[in-house]
Design an enzyme around this catalytic site. Structure first.
Site, PDB file in Angstrom:
ATOM      1  N   HIS A  87       0.817  -1.217   0.000  1.00  0.00           N
ATOM      2  CA  HIS A  87       0.000   0.000   0.000  1.00  0.00           C
ATOM      3  C   HIS A  87       0.853   1.271   0.000  1.00  0.00           C
ATOM      4  O   HIS A  87       0.361   2.336  -0.327  1.00  0.00           O
ATOM      5  CB  HIS A  87      -1.049  -0.013   1.124  1.00  0.00           C
ATOM      6  CG  HIS A  87      -0.544   0.318   2.499  1.00  0.00           C
ATOM      7  ND1 HIS A  87      -0.241  -0.641   3.443  1.00  0.00           N
ATOM      8  CD2 HIS A  87      -0.326   1.505   3.107  1.00  0.00           C
ATOM      9  CE1 HIS A  87       0.142  -0.067   4.551  1.00  0.00           C
ATOM     10  NE2 HIS A  87       0.110   1.246   4.390  1.00  0.00           N
ATOM     11  N   ASP A 223       1.185  -7.657   2.398  1.00  0.00           N
ATOM     12  CA  ASP A 223       1.277  -6.233   2.084  1.00  0.00           C
ATOM     13  C   ASP A 223       2.728  -5.764   1.917  1.00  0.00           C
ATOM     14  O   ASP A 223       3.276  -5.077   2.775  1.00  0.00           O
ATOM     15  CB  ASP A 223       0.582  -5.446   3.206  1.00  0.00           C
ATOM     16  CG  ASP A 223       0.290  -4.008   2.809  1.00  0.00           C
ATOM     17  OD1 ASP A 223       0.871  -3.530   1.821  1.00  0.00           O
ATOM     18  OD2 ASP A 223      -0.515  -3.353   3.507  1.00  0.00           O
ATOM     19  N   SER A 661       3.967   2.401   8.459  1.00  0.00           N
ATOM     20  CA  SER A 661       3.782   1.378   7.441  1.00  0.00           C
ATOM     21  C   SER A 661       5.068   1.175   6.693  1.00  0.00           C
ATOM     22  O   SER A 661       5.731   2.132   6.305  1.00  0.00           O
ATOM     23  CB  SER A 661       2.701   1.786   6.467  1.00  0.00           C
ATOM     24  OG  SER A 661       1.486   1.320   6.935  1.00  0.00           O
TER      25      SER A 661
HETATM   26  N1  ARG Z   1      -4.558   0.673   7.494  1.00  0.00           N
HETATM   27  C1  ARG Z   1      -3.258   0.653   6.909  1.00  0.00           C
HETATM   28  C2  ARG Z   1      -2.589   2.041   7.053  1.00  0.00           C
HETATM   29  O1  ARG Z   1      -3.076   2.849   7.779  1.00  0.00           O
HETATM   30  C3  ARG Z   1      -3.270   0.143   5.501  1.00  0.00           C
HETATM   31  C4  ARG Z   1      -3.990   0.965   4.467  1.00  0.00           C
HETATM   32  C5  ARG Z   1      -4.002   0.460   3.072  1.00  0.00           C
HETATM   33  N2  ARG Z   1      -4.918  -0.635   2.840  1.00  0.00           N
HETATM   34  C6  ARG Z   1      -6.214  -0.501   2.456  1.00  0.00           C
HETATM   35  N3  ARG Z   1      -6.959  -1.582   2.327  1.00  0.00           N
HETATM   36  N4  ARG Z   1      -6.783   0.648   2.199  1.00  0.00           N
HETATM   37  O2  ARG Z   1      -2.083   2.674   6.166  1.00  0.00           O
HETATM   38  N1  GLU Z   2      -1.082   1.396   7.652  1.00  0.00           N
HETATM   39  C1  GLU Z   2      -0.496   2.462   8.403  1.00  0.00           C
HETATM   40  C2  GLU Z   2       0.511   3.273   7.580  1.00  0.00           C
HETATM   41  O1  GLU Z   2       0.359   3.413   6.390  1.00  0.00           O
HETATM   42  C3  GLU Z   2       0.072   1.952   9.676  1.00  0.00           C
HETATM   43  C4  GLU Z   2      -1.026   1.594  10.582  1.00  0.00           C
HETATM   44  C5  GLU Z   2      -1.120   2.521  11.781  1.00  0.00           C
HETATM   45  O2  GLU Z   2      -1.670   3.608  11.665  1.00  0.00           O
HETATM   46  O3  GLU Z   2      -0.641   2.094  12.822  1.00  0.00           O
HETATM   47  O4  GLU Z   2       1.414   3.873   8.085  1.00  0.00           O
END
Ligand code: ARG
Ligand code: GLU
Length: 726
Positions: A87, A223, A661
């Site tokens: 991502h 991921d 991330s």
């Molecule tokens: N929650 C994760 C972060 O904050 C991954 C986001 C990307 N994935 C998604 N399905 N939108 O970035």
């Molecule tokens: N998916 C998040 C990022 O892109 C990390 C998840 C979080 O917020 O801890 O940094």
């Protein structure tokens, strides 16, 4: 019972503000020796603080990369091979994708260096060193001057120090405030500009579970994506050139092939974006009861429309994939944050802390003089700040959430300059910038989708912002398009009308206008989307922003005093600064958790679990035939665990946030065991209040990463340049 006792301890520890467990905190690498080394070693670290961060020798820090200023990545070979999340590389993978050659769906693997794909604009930044510059920055700044003066003075000093620090080098420098401006640190950086895509799994692996599983444990998402940093022949940063060579890092992370066990020490090294752990109850109240819910409501509307249009057309699906994912991400996070704060009873916990704190203040005359009025001031400031914050949320999320409006906004400066009599020759740079931006904008723009979003968002704005605070354009819309009480129809008619006429929704039209802007700029000013934008923009800039800024400065000032007071009066505790996009180390241990009464989540997931989630008719849960075949043959090679299972992800108690991330997750020896990619739903409130019982970071097990590269993609040649520790 154990759970009960821990939760009593937790409540108590928040009350007296003493952290009993190590897991909370994002620490400054520079201060590890002083603050954390012995605690980390007690918990399983085999290295010294100097091995993690050093300016005298190579250290782990030299393998940690700020990826495009948002995510983290780590160097895993002596040829600049870079591992981050799928991502995080999503925008680049999407940019190389077309309907005919869809790298998002199919994945991509360079089978040799010549196939690696350049990504204009993508950067990889290393930290050369960091330095405490508090004394220099605050020299001559007294508490007496007002907040605006103070900020001005500080910014001047900061600019001078930054400039001086990197004079005559190719390095960059930035200084950031810590603890609400009670401290300042400078970071010297080296930024590489030739970063190429080496490999990405198909979305069925890299985004398995999609938005349904996003922020969710247990998780089965592979991921990750792989890039490579290129440098010139002197190993220095350079613009893309076919003559560039792979970057030779000072350090690359060895990869541990051992199974991960419950209780193992872990640390996360990366660039967490933003947390607000020391806010008062008034601020938490505003976030949880006003700001988060408003933003959730607006995004829900936008996302529903986008989703509908993406399902109708493959090209819209690709155009909007990245935009949708990033909108959906925080939408879902805010919901989790609200729930988590409620469950923690966060406002009351803050209030209890404030009461205790106030009795400490009142017990000491000196403290009473300095801080006696603090909470009254905070309450008053937030009461005034709240409605302006709401205006700003709606302006940013609803008005600027309309793509055409946001696009028209990028023309304001140019039109303004032409109006003031500047010659187009003088504006050539701006015009060129708009030419490039135009291509990028329309590549991923569908005016039909945007038209629907526009009508819906204008209505949300209209329904939620007090009439007296609305831009004039809303009065004109009422006058010309009113349909009885049906405001939905009113906005639909208005938007249909302006999208028929506007140049900002058509690449052909705007191309024509831009090709002779000197002649056409008056026409731009008459454009209906431009007028809509300008009305909203003017309202915001003239009426809202000045007040907002004034109150924000006041709130900042009070928060700075509050932070200082906390450190002064509750001095038996170690403090970590809120995340602010700078390099940090978090540490904790591998552990499952109880998400709900009677439910326990184990700390790792496997390919068997992925197969359980398989659903061939739901996009997000499709499993590719190749992966299924490997699963059926149990062909896991050296990546299987001791039970002959293939593990996909695990969770641990490291304190992380957005920006982490792609961060390397390391064992006690500083070897890579996984890549951080998410946080659990029950723990998303940790940006505001951490709870060791509930907060888990979600980590892609490096065994799965290597398995996908080697067994699934057949790009095992990449493993030859890595250092695997068996
Ligand atoms: N929650 C994760 C972060 O904050 C991954 C986001 C990307 N994935 C998604 N399905 N939108 O970035
Ligand atoms: N998916 C998040 C990022 O892109 C990390 C998840 C979080 O917020 O801890 O940094």
């Amino acid at each position: 019972m154990i759970k009960k006792i821990t939760s009593i301890i937790v409540t108590f520890s928040i009350l007296i503000n003493i952290s009993l467990r190590a897991d909370e905190g994002m620490w400054l690498p520079l201060l590890l020796k002083q603050l954390n080394e012995s605690d980390m070693q007690k918990n399983g670290l085999k290295l010294s603080a100097e091995d993690i961060y050093s300016i005298n020798k190579s250290s782990l820090k030299d393998a940690i990369v700020h990826f495009n200023g948002g995510c983290t990545a780590e160097i895993i070979s002596d040829k600049g091979l870079l591992l981050t999340n799928h991502h995080c590389g999503y925008g680049q993978i999407q940019a190389h994708s077309t309907v005919q050659n869809d790298l998002l769906t199919n994945g991509f693997w360079a089978m040799n260096a010549s196939q690696e794909l350049p990504n204009p604009g993508l950067t990889a930044t290393l930290i050369v060193r960091m330095e405490d510059v508090t004394a220099k920055v605050l020299a001559g700044v007294s508490d007496e001057v007002n907040e605006t003066e103070r900020e001005k003075k500080i910014n001047e000093t900061i600019n001078a120090i930054q400039k001086e620090a990197v004079k005559g080098t190719h390095y960059g420098a930035y200084i950031r405030p810590f603890f609400y401006g009670n401290e300042y640190y400078m970071f010297i950086t080296e930024t590489f500009r030739d970063v190429r895509l080496v490999g990405a799994p198909p979305s069925s692996i890299g985004k398995f579970g999609g938005d349904t599983d996003n922020w969710i444990w247990p998780r089965h998402t592979g991921d990750f994506s792989i890039f490579r940093i290129y440098a010139n022949k002197d190993n220095n940063p350079a613009d893309y050139s076919p003559d560039n060579v792979p970057y030779k890092p000072k350090h690359h992370l060895p990869i541990s092939m051992k199974d991960i066990e419950k209780g193992d020490f872990t640390m996360v090294y990366g660039f967490p974006g933003r947390t607000s752990e020391y806010l008062s109850s008034y601020a938490v109240d505003m976030i949880m009861n006003e700001s988060d819910p408003a933003k959730v409501k607006i995004r829900e509307t936008r996302l529903a429309i986008m989703d509908m249009e993406m399902k109708k057309s493959d090209s819209v699906r690709i155009q909007y994939a990245s935009k949708y994912a990033s909108l959906a991400n925080y939408y879902k996070k805010w919901i989790g944050e609200i729930n988590g704060l409620k469950k923690l009873d966060a406002i009351n916990k803050k209030k209890q802390f404030e009461q205790n704190f106030l009795s400490k203040v009142n017990a000491d005359n000196n403290a009473k003089n300095k801080y006696g009025k603090l909470f009254n001031d905070l309450e008053k400031a937030y009461t005034q700040f709240n409605p302006l914050n709401k205006q700003r949320d709606y302006y940013i999320e609803a008005i600027l959430g309309i793509e055409s409006v946001f696009y028209a906004y990028t023309y304001v400066n140019l039109i303004d300059s032409l109006n003031k009599g500047k010659k187009p020759e003088e504006l050539q740079k701006d015009i060129e910038r708009l030419q490039t931006a135009k291509k990028q904008f329309f590549k991923d723009y569908d005016s039909k989708t945007d038209e629907k979003v526009c009508a819906a968002l204008l209505k949300i704005y209209y329904d939620n912002i007090d009439k007296t605070q609305q831009p004039d354009v809303f009065r004109e819309i009422e006058k010309k398009y009113r349909c009885g009480n049906n405001t939905t129809l009113m906005f639909e008619k208005y938007v249909a009308d302006i999208y028929k006429k506007s140049i900002f929704v058509s690449e052909t039209d705007i191309t024509k206008v831009l090709s002779n802007i000197a002649k056409n700029y008056k026409k731009v000013q008459k454009d209906p989307v431009y007028k809509l934008m300008l009305s909203c923009y003017t309202k915001f800039v003239q009426d809202i922003r000045p007040q907002y800024n004034k109150l924000e400065a006041e709130v900042n000032n009070l928060n700075r005093i509050y932070m200082k007071a906390i450190k002064e009066l509750v001095s038996d505790k170690k403090y970590y600064p809120d995340a602010n996009g700078t390099l940090r180390v978090a540490y904790g241990k591998v552990d499952g958790y109880f998400p709900r009464d009677a439910v326990f989540y184990n700390y790792y997931t496997t390919l068997d679990g992925l197969m359980e989630k398989e659903n061939p008719v739901v996009d997000e849960f499709i499993v590719s035939p190749k992966l299924k075949e490997l699963y059926q043959k149990k062909d896991y090679g050296q990546y299987a665990d001791k039970n002959n299972e293939l593990r996909i992800a695990f969770c641990a108690s490291n304190h992380t946030t957005g920006g982490n991330s792609g961060s390397p997750v390391l064992n006690g020896e500083g070897q890579l065991i996984g890549t951080n990619f998410d946080r659990n739903w029950e723990g998303t409130m940790s940006d505001i209040m951490y709870n060791p019982d509930q907060v888990r970071n979600i980590i892609l097990d490096v065994h799965y990463t290597l398995f996908v590269i080697d067994k699934f993609a057949g790009a095992g040649y990449l493993l030859n340049e890595m250092t695997l520790v068996k």
